[in-house]
Design an enzyme around this catalytic site. Structure first.
Site, short mmCIF file in Angstrom:
data_model
loop_
_atom_site.label_atom_id
_atom_site.label_comp_id
_atom_site.label_asym_id
_atom_site.label_seq_id
_atom_site.Cartn_x
_atom_site.Cartn_y
_atom_site.Cartn_z
CE1 TYR A 1 -13.70 -100.11 -22.05
CE2 TYR A 1 -15.26 -100.15 -20.30
CZ TYR A 1 -15.19 -100.14 -21.07
OH TYR A 1 -15.81 -99.97 -22.50
CE LYS B 1 -15.33 -96.65 -23.30
NZ LYS B 1 -15.32 -96.21 -24.79
#
Length: 245
Positions: free
Chosen positions: A168, A172
């Site tokens: 994750y 990003k």
């Protein structure tokens, strides 16, 4: 046509739905996208009941066929797109945000996360870019996270130092890089491109332990989407303040 046209992805719930609502409250004609037609239409119905100009549009961000269909829809009906909010995203590796998954993240989980959080954003944005260039003031908002900040991850004692969900966070960080590069590529146009950190919000991802409401979590994306000529580009923003990349 003076009304601004916006597309918000992942808009069937949470921050995406709140973003669609707040943009519509500001007088924008909003298309709320989600891959699940039943959930998407149900969510939009709640906004339509409030008298807001929000329409459901089917979009699985991982489907190039869906992306192409969305392009054709806006091109045929409006000839432009003014606002693109890349809100759709996933976190599938752990329920424990304090975990470090760098040594055991599976290749499928890493690929699935990047497909949704990064590759799909690049594909959708680049496909719709010709329409955004036809806007008098195009706005691209990439929903990032403070967890994408390499500076804060490398700084002991930072708010995110011990939160190391690798897939994750890295997705990003990659999204932030795309934001910087795209803003540079479009620096001589009327398009502003920014990364938004919504904050720790009470969503399915953020959990009820989060301090911020969903409505407050949408405020950064909405502000960037509605920014005037004085607005920033190529920045990493949370509620008007810059974050370190």
């Amino acid at each position: 046509m003076s009304t601004k046209i916006a597309l918000v992805t992942g808009a069937n719930k949470g921050i995406g739905l709140a973003t669609a609502e707040q943009l519509a409250q500001a007088g924008v004609k909003v298309f709320a996208a989600s891959r699940n037609e039943a959930k998407g239409k149900a969510a939009v119905a709640t906004l339509s009941e409030k008298g807001l100009d929000v329409t459901y549009i089917k979009l699985d961000v991982n489907s190039q066929a869906d992306i192409d269909a969305v392009y054709e829809f806006f091109n045929s009906n409006y000839g432009r797109l003014d606002i693109l909010v890349n809100n759709a995203g996933i976190q599938i590796e752990s329920d424990n945000w304090g975990e470090n998954t760098a040594t055991d993240i599976s290749a499928p989980a890493l690929r699935e996360t990047f497909d949704t959080n990064f590759f799909s954003v690049v594909s959708l944005t680049n496909t719709l870019l010709p329409l955004l260039k036809k806007s008098s003031a195009g706005r691209i908002v990439n929903l990032s996270s403070i967890l994408g900040s390499l500076h804060l991850h490398a700084t002991p004692g930072s708010p995110i130092y011990d939160s190391k969900l690798f897939a994750y966070n890295a997705s990003k960080t990659a999204l932030n890089a795309y934001t910087i590069h795209l803003a540079h590529a479009l620096k001589n146009t009327n398009i502003q491109v920014n990364a938004a950190h919504p904050g720790w919000v009470k969503t399915d991802l953020g959990s009820n332990a989060a301090p911020m409401s969903i409505a407050d979590g949408a405020k950064t994306s909405v502000a960037l989407a509605l920014a005037g000529e004085e607005g920033s580009t190529g920045k990493y923003i949370h509620l008007g303040a810059e974050l370190p990349w």
